[in-house]
Motif scaffolding. Structure first.
Motif, short mmCIF file in Angstrom:
data_model
loop_
_atom_site.label_atom_id
_atom_site.label_comp_id
_atom_site.label_asym_id
_atom_site.label_seq_id
_atom_site.Cartn_x
_atom_site.Cartn_y
_atom_site.Cartn_z
N LEU A 170 0.91 0.69 -3.75
CA LEU A 170 0.13 1.21 -2.63
C LEU A 170 0.04 0.16 -1.52
CD1 LEU A 170 -2.53 2.91 -4.87
CD2 LEU A 170 -1.25 4.14 -3.12
N THR A 171 1.07 -0.65 -1.43
CA THR A 171 1.12 -1.69 -0.40
C THR A 171 0.98 -1.08 1.00
OG1 THR A 171 2.63 -2.98 -1.79
CG2 THR A 171 2.51 -3.59 0.53
N GLU A 172 0.04 -1.60 1.76
CA GLU A 172 -0.21 -1.16 3.14
C GLU A 172 -0.53 0.33 3.25
OE1 GLU A 172 2.14 -3.06 6.35
OE2 GLU A 172 3.34 -3.91 4.72
N ALA A 173 -0.96 0.93 2.17
CA ALA A 173 -1.32 2.36 2.21
C ALA A 173 -2.61 2.56 2.98
CB ALA A 173 -1.46 2.90 0.79
N ASN A 174 -2.70 3.70 3.65
CA ASN A 174 -3.92 4.05 4.37
C ASN A 174 -4.75 4.97 3.47
OD1 ASN A 174 -5.96 4.78 6.07
ND2 ASN A 174 -4.67 5.76 7.61
N LEU A 175 -5.80 4.40 2.89
CA LEU A 175 -6.69 5.14 2.00
C LEU A 175 -8.10 5.19 2.57
CD1 LEU A 175 -5.22 3.52 -1.20
CD2 LEU A 175 -5.33 6.00 -0.88
N THR A 176 -8.18 5.16 3.88
CA THR A 176 -9.47 5.20 4.56
C THR A 176 -10.24 6.44 4.13
OG1 THR A 176 -8.44 4.18 6.49
CG2 THR A 176 -10.62 5.13 6.81
N GLY A 177 -11.46 6.23 3.63
CA GLY A 177 -12.31 7.34 3.26
C GLY A 177 -11.84 8.16 2.08
N ALA A 178 -10.83 7.68 1.36
CA ALA A 178 -10.31 8.43 0.21
C ALA A 178 -11.32 8.45 -0.94
CB ALA A 178 -9.00 7.82 -0.27
N ILE A 179 -11.29 9.51 -1.72
CA ILE A 179 -12.16 9.62 -2.90
C ILE A 179 -11.36 9.13 -4.11
CG2 ILE A 179 -13.44 11.20 -4.39
CD1 ILE A 179 -13.73 13.04 -1.91
N TYR A 191 -1.94 -4.51 -1.82
CA TYR A 191 -1.81 -5.56 -0.80
C TYR A 191 -1.87 -4.95 0.60
CZ TYR A 191 0.68 -8.88 2.26
OH TYR A 191 1.04 -9.68 3.31
N LEU A 192 -2.78 -5.45 1.43
CA LEU A 192 -2.95 -5.00 2.81
C LEU A 192 -3.31 -3.51 2.94
CD1 LEU A 192 -0.28 -6.81 5.04
CD2 LEU A 192 -2.74 -6.78 5.39
N ALA A 193 -3.75 -2.90 1.85
CA ALA A 193 -4.14 -1.49 1.90
C ALA A 193 -5.44 -1.34 2.68
CB ALA A 193 -4.30 -0.94 0.50
N ASN A 194 -5.57 -0.23 3.36
CA ASN A 194 -6.79 0.05 4.11
C ASN A 194 -7.66 1.00 3.29
OD1 ASN A 194 -8.83 0.50 5.92
ND2 ASN A 194 -7.53 1.22 7.58
N LEU A 195 -8.73 0.44 2.70
CA LEU A 195 -9.65 1.21 1.87
C LEU A 195 -11.03 1.30 2.53
CD1 LEU A 195 -8.38 -0.53 -1.31
CD2 LEU A 195 -8.55 1.95 -1.21
N GLU A 196 -11.04 1.20 3.83
CA GLU A 196 -12.31 1.24 4.55
C GLU A 196 -13.05 2.54 4.27
OE1 GLU A 196 -14.18 0.62 9.05
OE2 GLU A 196 -12.00 0.58 8.73
N GLY A 197 -14.28 2.40 3.80
CA GLY A 197 -15.11 3.57 3.53
C GLY A 197 -14.68 4.40 2.33
N ALA A 198 -13.71 3.89 1.56
CA ALA A 198 -13.24 4.63 0.38
C ALA A 198 -14.31 4.62 -0.72
CB ALA A 198 -11.94 4.02 -0.15
N ILE A 199 -14.30 5.66 -1.52
CA ILE A 199 -15.26 5.76 -2.64
C ILE A 199 -14.52 5.40 -3.92
CG2 ILE A 199 -16.83 7.28 -3.89
CD1 ILE A 199 -16.97 8.99 -1.31
N LEU A 200 -14.85 4.21 -4.45
CA LEU A 200 -14.19 3.68 -5.65
C LEU A 200 -15.19 3.51 -6.79
CD1 LEU A 200 -12.23 1.22 -3.47
CD2 LEU A 200 -11.03 2.55 -5.20
#
Length: 247
Positions: A170-179, A191-200
């Motif tokens: 998931l390198t550099e994947a955009n997972l913004t706001g993902a559940i 690496y470098l993934a965008n997980l901003e606001g993601a629910i983990l």
């Protein structure tokens, strides 16, 4: 002389009237033709989609690969079918990936992803997100996608609840706001993934590579981060309450 001029004027006027009438009739014919063409094209595309769904259910990998390629072309060329096709593909992935629990997957973090499953996910990941309807969400929950390659995938706002992404790229994947609640991301490369606001919440991130990942305002409540690489990760505003950070 005046009579000649008047007669010429009327003759030109009549010719102009006939010409304009001809143009109107021609324009109407063209419009009617285009309407019929568009309707026929619409019916043809609907038939292609119906056949595609049937062929995907046959589980013949070579056929599925050809169908998935055709569906991507339709989605690109006919925006009105974009979201329908994304739903066809996510449904195909859900139906053909047997969910494996975190406990069952601990002994085997990665698995060989079927070629047609990878192809469907690749199309989903590189879709034109500007064609996504507002307030709609891709559903890839309860899927087993261990070892899948989703490098630079656009999966923002995607429902990945209890998805098994162990060992996934998931390198550099955009997972913004993902559940990603209760998702298995053990050993995944983020690496470098965008997980901003993601629910983990309660996600398994053991040994995951989160180097330089953006976890701004992400929820990591009860998440297992044992052995995870968090060097230079953005964690400001992240909820780390009761998260496991070490043995």
């Amino acid at each position: 002389m005046l009579t000649v001029i008047i007669n010429s004027f009327h003759a030109v006027k009549n010719i102009s009237s006939i010409y304009n009438s001809h143009l109107s009739k021609t324009s109407l014919k063209i419009h009617t033709f285009l309407e019929k063409f568009n309707q026929n094209q619409h019916n043809s595309l609907k038939e292609r989609l119906r056949i595609a769904i049937e062929q995907l259910e046959n589980n013949i990998i070579e056929t599925s690969l050809a169908v998935i390629n055709d569906l991507e072309q339709i989605a690109q060329n006919h925006p009105q079918y974009h979201w329908i096709i994304m739903n066809i593909l996510t449904n195909f992935v859900r139906k053909n990936t047997i969910h494996v629990s975190q406990q069952e997957a601990t002994s085997k973090l990665s698995a060989k992803v079927r070629a047609d499953i990878q192809a469907a996910l690749t199309v989903i990941a590189r879709r034109d997100v500007n064609k996504d309807p507002e307030n709609e969400q891709l559903d890839l929950s309860h899927t087993d996608m261990r070892g899948v390659n989703l490098n630079r995938a656009n999966l923002q706002q995607t429902n990945l609840y209890q998805a098994n992404l162990a060992g996934a790229n998931l390198t550099e994947a955009n997972l913004t706001g993902a559940i990603l609640s209760a998702a298995n991301l053990e050993g995944a490369n983020l690496y470098l993934a965008n997980l901003e606001g993601a629910i983990l919440s309660a996600a398994n991130l053991k040994g995951a590579n989160l180097y330089l990942a953006n976890l701004h305002c992400a929820s990591l409540y009860l998440a297992d981060l044992q052995g995870a690489i968090l060097n230079d990760a953005i964690l400001d505003g992240a909820n780390l309450r009761e998260a496991k950070l070490s043995e």
